[in-house]
Design an enzyme around this catalytic site. Sequence first.
Site, PDB file in Angstrom:
ATOM      1  N   SER A 140       0.905  -1.063   0.055  1.00  0.00           N
ATOM      2  CA  SER A 140      -0.009   0.106  -0.004  1.00  0.00           C
ATOM      3  C   SER A 140       0.830   1.295   0.032  1.00  0.00           C
ATOM      4  O   SER A 140       0.270   2.228  -0.245  1.00  0.00           O
ATOM      5  CB  SER A 140      -1.051   0.035   1.150  1.00  0.00           C
ATOM      6  OG  SER A 140      -0.359  -0.299   2.415  1.00  0.00           O
ATOM      7  N   ALA A 141       2.176   1.177   0.267  1.00  0.00           N
ATOM      8  CA  ALA A 141       2.811   2.339   0.376  1.00  0.00           C
ATOM      9  C   ALA A 141       2.993   2.976  -1.175  1.00  0.00           C
ATOM     10  O   ALA A 141       2.980   2.248  -2.066  1.00  0.00           O
ATOM     11  CB  ALA A 141       4.439   2.354   1.018  1.00  0.00           C
ATOM     12  N   PRO A 142       3.046   4.458  -1.258  1.00  0.00           N
ATOM     13  CA  PRO A 142       3.065   5.640  -0.099  1.00  0.00           C
ATOM     14  C   PRO A 142       1.714   5.846   0.625  1.00  0.00           C
ATOM     15  O   PRO A 142       1.624   6.813   1.155  1.00  0.00           O
ATOM     16  CB  PRO A 142       3.781   6.534  -0.587  1.00  0.00           C
ATOM     17  CG  PRO A 142       3.365   6.376  -2.190  1.00  0.00           C
ATOM     18  CD  PRO A 142       3.284   4.977  -2.587  1.00  0.00           C
ATOM     19  N   GLY A 143       0.511   5.323   0.158  1.00  0.00           N
ATOM     20  CA  GLY A 143      -0.674   5.594   0.784  1.00  0.00           C
ATOM     21  C   GLY A 143      -1.527   6.385   0.052  1.00  0.00           C
ATOM     22  O   GLY A 143      -2.863   6.760   0.467  1.00  0.00           O
ATOM     23  N   GLY A 144      -1.446   6.735  -1.448  1.00  0.00           N
ATOM     24  CA  GLY A 144      -2.522   7.270  -2.360  1.00  0.00           C
ATOM     25  C   GLY A 144      -3.844   6.309  -2.070  1.00  0.00           C
ATOM     26  O   GLY A 144      -4.766   7.193  -1.825  1.00  0.00           O
ATOM     27  N   LYS A 145      -3.867   5.130  -2.149  1.00  0.00           N
ATOM     28  CA  LYS A 145      -5.139   4.551  -2.535  1.00  0.00           C
ATOM     29  C   LYS A 145      -5.536   4.167  -1.064  1.00  0.00           C
ATOM     30  O   LYS A 145      -6.679   4.410  -0.689  1.00  0.00           O
ATOM     31  CB  LYS A 145      -5.013   3.334  -2.978  1.00  0.00           C
ATOM     32  CG  LYS A 145      -4.509   3.482  -4.625  1.00  0.00           C
ATOM     33  CD  LYS A 145      -4.112   2.262  -5.310  1.00  0.00           C
ATOM     34  CE  LYS A 145      -3.527   2.528  -6.719  1.00  0.00           C
ATOM     35  NZ  LYS A 145      -2.256   3.297  -6.559  1.00  0.00           N
ATOM     36  N   ASP A 163       2.738  -3.128   3.801  1.00  0.00           N
ATOM     37  CA  ASP A 163       3.601  -3.097   2.934  1.00  0.00           C
ATOM     38  C   ASP A 163       4.863  -3.608   3.772  1.00  0.00           C
ATOM     39  O   ASP A 163       4.908  -3.425   4.930  1.00  0.00           O
ATOM     40  CB  ASP A 163       4.063  -1.387   2.863  1.00  0.00           C
ATOM     41  CG  ASP A 163       4.800  -1.430   1.421  1.00  0.00           C
ATOM     42  OD1 ASP A 163       4.126  -1.235   0.525  1.00  0.00           O
ATOM     43  OD2 ASP A 163       5.912  -1.625   1.455  1.00  0.00           O
ATOM     44  N   ASP A 207      -2.845  -3.662  -5.543  1.00  0.00           N
ATOM     45  CA  ASP A 207      -2.094  -2.926  -6.223  1.00  0.00           C
ATOM     46  C   ASP A 207      -0.764  -3.573  -6.309  1.00  0.00           C
ATOM     47  O   ASP A 207       0.235  -3.227  -5.678  1.00  0.00           O
ATOM     48  CB  ASP A 207      -2.201  -1.453  -6.110  1.00  0.00           C
ATOM     49  CG  ASP A 207      -1.350  -0.558  -7.121  1.00  0.00           C
ATOM     50  OD1 ASP A 207      -1.533  -1.024  -8.108  1.00  0.00           O
ATOM     51  OD2 ASP A 207      -1.318   0.637  -6.696  1.00  0.00           O
ATOM     52  N   CYS A 260      -0.059  -0.818 -12.187  1.00  0.00           N
ATOM     53  CA  CYS A 260       0.138   0.541 -13.116  1.00  0.00           C
ATOM     54  C   CYS A 260       1.203  -0.064 -14.154  1.00  0.00           C
ATOM     55  O   CYS A 260       2.175   0.438 -14.714  1.00  0.00           O
ATOM     56  CB  CYS A 260       0.974   1.511 -12.481  1.00  0.00           C
ATOM     57  SG  CYS A 260       2.359   1.131 -11.433  1.00  0.00           S
TER      58      CYS A 260
END
Length: 332
Positions: A140-145, A163, A207, A260
Amino acid sequence: MQENYKKIFEIGVSKEARDLALKYGYLPYMIERYINIFGSLHETIEFLESVEHGLRKSIRCNTLVASDCRVLEERLERRGIIVDRILQLPHGYWVIDGEEKIGHTSEYIYGYYYIQGPGSMTVSYVLDPPKNSVVADLASAPGGKTTHIAQLMNNTGAILSVDKSPARAKALKANIQRMRVENTVVLVEDILRLRDLNGAFEKVLLDAPCSGEGLLPFKAERKRSMTMLEIKRAHELQVRLAKKAVELVREGGILLYATCSIGVEENELVLRELLEDREDIEILPTRWRGQGEPGITEYMDVNLGSELKRCMRLYPHKHKTEGFFLCLVKRK
């Protein structure tokens, strides 16, 4: 991996691919893959040109701090930063003027917004986490989602944000604090080593770590950063992570697999192997407000299965986003 899937990684390179690779500065095998993904030289060139032109910066208004995003618009305008709504993203804005200032404002420091690409924002909307639900965000880092999920849940319920990198988890924790997130626990751990959490979550976001070639409009170094062997290794890890992620989903719950990357090896082929591994899952239709190209069902003369057209692809030349792949998987 089935024997017929291995040919996907044994790619030959045509003269057309070599010529385009020389012109645009890519490794030749990457261009050959794009020709096979898009099905024509014309669209491949459209994609390559869109990468060259890049994308505007974009931000996500954080309603945990700014309950009315018009307040953020006004505050930024007073600083000489002009933003415009991204129509298909409820909290998304293009930065029209003042891009160079966007990471250096008090509004940024106090969590009024997160600098985030439109494809990345789309992920949390597609996940659609209900309020008061229990959600896991893996890698999950850096945390946008994670912070976007918390925003959509209005700080209700609970999020486990995982993470394995202590350094990246430090940035994750900083963003959670900056964005005023209160419903999230950070766990620094390898996803594959998670224990006692099987079936614990209504929704899980993976992700997955990937080549990042969808970020080409922002990061030109990705044109030559990975070999085909490295993509094969990434695929093998992604399959293992996806299998683990499904285990964390409760019956009737949802996994959203995202990357991505626009590579079939990191996306549809991962889902194909996941479907062959488990009989208790199905692919759900995955779109957001009419956006998204269907997933690829045949690639390099390999039939990947008609159900994969339910997955969703985003491209810079078609959707003005970074390249992204998203696919909802339901555990029956």
